[in-house]
Write an enzyme that holds these catalytic residues in place. Structure first.
Site, PDB file in Angstrom:
ATOM      1  N   HIS A 160      38.542  35.630  34.753  1.00  0.00           N
ATOM      2  CA  HIS A 160      38.595  34.801  35.961  1.00  0.00           C
ATOM      3  C   HIS A 160      37.186  34.583  36.483  1.00  0.00           C
ATOM      4  O   HIS A 160      36.832  35.057  37.562  1.00  0.00           O
ATOM      5  CB  HIS A 160      39.448  35.471  37.036  1.00  0.00           C
ATOM      6  N   HIS A 176      44.997  40.190  29.790  1.00  0.00           N
ATOM      7  CA  HIS A 176      46.214  40.271  30.608  1.00  0.00           C
ATOM      8  C   HIS A 176      47.484  40.467  29.784  1.00  0.00           C
ATOM      9  O   HIS A 176      48.515  40.851  30.327  1.00  0.00           O
ATOM     10  CB  HIS A 176      46.417  38.960  31.363  1.00  0.00           C
ATOM     11  N   GLU A 231      49.821  39.023  33.901  1.00  0.00           N
ATOM     12  CA  GLU A 231      50.133  40.353  33.333  1.00  0.00           C
ATOM     13  C   GLU A 231      51.593  40.726  33.621  1.00  0.00           C
ATOM     14  O   GLU A 231      52.300  41.249  32.761  1.00  0.00           O
ATOM     15  CB  GLU A 231      49.193  41.422  33.912  1.00  0.00           C
ATOM     16  N   CYS A 286      45.517  51.184  36.327  1.00  0.00           N
ATOM     17  CA  CYS A 286      44.267  51.432  35.601  1.00  0.00           C
ATOM     18  C   CYS A 286      43.253  52.081  36.539  1.00  0.00           C
ATOM     19  O   CYS A 286      42.977  51.551  37.612  1.00  0.00           O
ATOM     20  CB  CYS A 286      43.733  50.103  35.105  1.00  0.00           C
ATOM     21  N   SER A 294      35.897  40.766  36.249  1.00  0.00           N
ATOM     22  CA  SER A 294      35.617  39.628  35.355  1.00  0.00           C
ATOM     23  C   SER A 294      34.211  39.079  35.558  1.00  0.00           C
ATOM     24  O   SER A 294      33.900  37.983  35.100  1.00  0.00           O
ATOM     25  CB  SER A 294      36.608  38.497  35.620  1.00  0.00           C
TER      26      SER A 294
HETATM   27  S1  SF4 Z   1      40.651  47.978  31.633  1.00  0.00           S
HETATM   28 FE1  SF4 Z   1      42.086  48.145  33.352  1.00  0.00          FE
HETATM   29  S2  SF4 Z   1      41.620  46.443  34.740  1.00  0.00           S
HETATM   30 FE2  SF4 Z   1      40.667  46.012  32.743  1.00  0.00          FE
HETATM   31  S3  SF4 Z   1      42.158  44.726  31.663  1.00  0.00           S
HETATM   32 FE3  SF4 Z   1      42.527  46.861  31.070  1.00  0.00          FE
HETATM   33  S4  SF4 Z   1      44.079  47.570  32.482  1.00  0.00           S
HETATM   34 FE4  SF4 Z   1      43.250  45.708  33.354  1.00  0.00          FE
END
Ligand code: SF4
Length: 294
Positions: A40, A73, A125, A204, A276
Site C-alpha cells: 500500500h 495479504h 486478508e 502478527c 508498506s
Molecule cells: S509480517 Fe506480519 S504484518 Fe507483515 S504481512 Fe506478514 S503477518 Fe502481515
C-alpha cells in the site's frame, strides 16, 4: 531540533519478502502480473510498474498461461483454483503467517468448529482467510456491537465448538476485550450445552511491537511524523496512536508534504513508518528533517 527514527519503521518481513522477490523477477522479464497492489505505497508501486509490474484487480484479467504474483495479504481459495484452470505460473508471496492462518481456519472448520474471525470484512486478508471455511460457519466481526449477532450465527449453525482467531494486523487489546465478552455471554446463555472454545491470537507481533514503539516515541517527542500510504490501514493506526499520545502529528506519503509545516517550536520530532513504507521514503524524510533542523 532532534530527529528520532523508530527502530521498527518500514517494511515488515512479509511485505519486504514480496517486494524484494518481485524486484528480482522483474530483472529478467519485461512484465509480470500482480493480483492487487503489492504494497500500500504509491512510490513502491510506481517503481515496480516502471519495471514491468502489471497490477490487476481480478485474476480474469490475466491472460491464460502467463505469470502472476500473489501479494503478502494472501488470496481466496477460489483464486488458487482459477489460477490452475488458467494454467498460470504463480509466484505466491502470501506471508507465511497468513498462509498458516488459512490452514488453521480450514482445519478447525473441518473438525467441526464454528469460526469467529476478528477483522475488517473488506480487507483483502480477511476476504482470503474467510474463504477457507464453509461460508455458513464463519463470522467476521470487529467490535463489541457485532458480538450478539455473531453468537446468533453460531447458535444457528448448531455447532458446539468455537474457534476464535484474527486478521494478522488486528489490535491485541481489542482481541482480548472481544474474547472476554464472548466468553462471558456464552457462559450466561449456555445453560446445558457448553460450547468448547479454542483461541488463536493470530496477530502478527511485528504490528503490535511497531504500535507499542510508536506510542512510546509519541510520548517522548513534541511532533510525530508518520510515513506511509494514506490507504494503508496499519499506517493509519500508527497515526491515530500518535495523535492520542503527542501534541502534534502528521501522516505523510512523501517529504514534500512537510514543506508547509512549522517546526519552529519543535525540539524533538519522532518518525515512524508503516509496514508498506520503503527505506527510500524514510531516508528522504529523515534527510529533509535534518536539513530543516539546521
Ligand atoms: S509480517 Fe506480519 S504484518 Fe507483515 S504481512 Fe506478514 S503477518 Fe502481515
Amino acid at each position: 531540533m532532534e530527529v528520532i527514527l523508530g527502530k521498527l519503521a518500514g517494511f515488515c518481513n512479509g511485505v519486504r519478502n514480496a517486494v524484494e522477490k518481485t524486484e528480482e523477477l522483474l530483472k529478467n522479464r519485461d512484465k509480470i502480473y500482480c493480483l492487487g497492489e503489492l504494497a500500500h505505497n504509491k512510490q513502491v508501486i510506481k517503481d515496480l510498474e516502471n519495471d514491468g509490474l502489471i497490477i490487476v484487480d481480478d485474476l480474469n484479467e490475466v491472460p491464460n498461461n502467463s505469470e502472476v504474483i500473489f501479494r503478502a495479504h494472501g488470496v481466496t481459495k477460489s483464486v488458487y483454483q482459477l489460477a490452475k484452470e488458467k494454467n498460470l505460473t504463480v509466484y505466491d508471496y502470501s506471508c507465511v503467517r497468513v498462509i498458516k492462518l488459512h490452514e488453521d481456519v480450514e482445519n478447525m472448520n473441518n473438525n467441526g468448529y464454528y469460526i469467529f474471525l476478528f477483522g475488517d470484512n473488506n480487507h483483502p486478508e480477511v476476504i482470503g482467510t474467510k474463504s477457507f471455511a464453509n461460508s455458513e460457519e464463519i463470522t467476521v466481526l470487529k467490535d463489541l456491537k457485532e458480538v450478539d449477532s455473531a453468537i446468533n450465527n453460531l447458535k444457528k449453525s448448531n455447532l458446539n465448538k468455537l474457534y476464535i482467531c484474527a486478521q494478522t494486523t488486528f489490535s491485541l487489546k481489542k482481541f482480548d476485550e472481544l474474547v472476554s465478552i464472548i466468553e462471558e455471554k456464552l457462559e450466561k446463555n449456555n445453560n446445558d450445552d457448553n460450547i468448547e472454545i479454542k483461541i488463536n491470537k493470530s496477530i502478527c507481533e511485528a504490528t503490535e511491537i511497531r504500535q507499542m514503539e510508536t506510542e512510546n516515541l509519541a510520548r517522548e517527542v513534541d511532533f510525530m511524523v508518520i510515513i506511509g500510504g494514506k490507504n494503508s490501514s496499519n499506517t493509519i493506526k500508527l497515526y491515530e496512536i500518535s495523535k492520542k499520545n503527542c501534541k502534534r502529528a502528521i501522516h505523510i506519503e512523501t517529504k514534500e508534504e512537510l514543506e508547509n509545516v512549522d517546526f519552529s517550536k519543535v525540539s524533538k520530532v519522532g518518525v515512524m513508518a508503516g509496514a508498506s513504507t520503503p527505506k527510500k521514503s524514510i531516508n528522504e524524510v529523515i534527510e529533509y528533517l535534518n536539513k530543516r533542523s539546521m
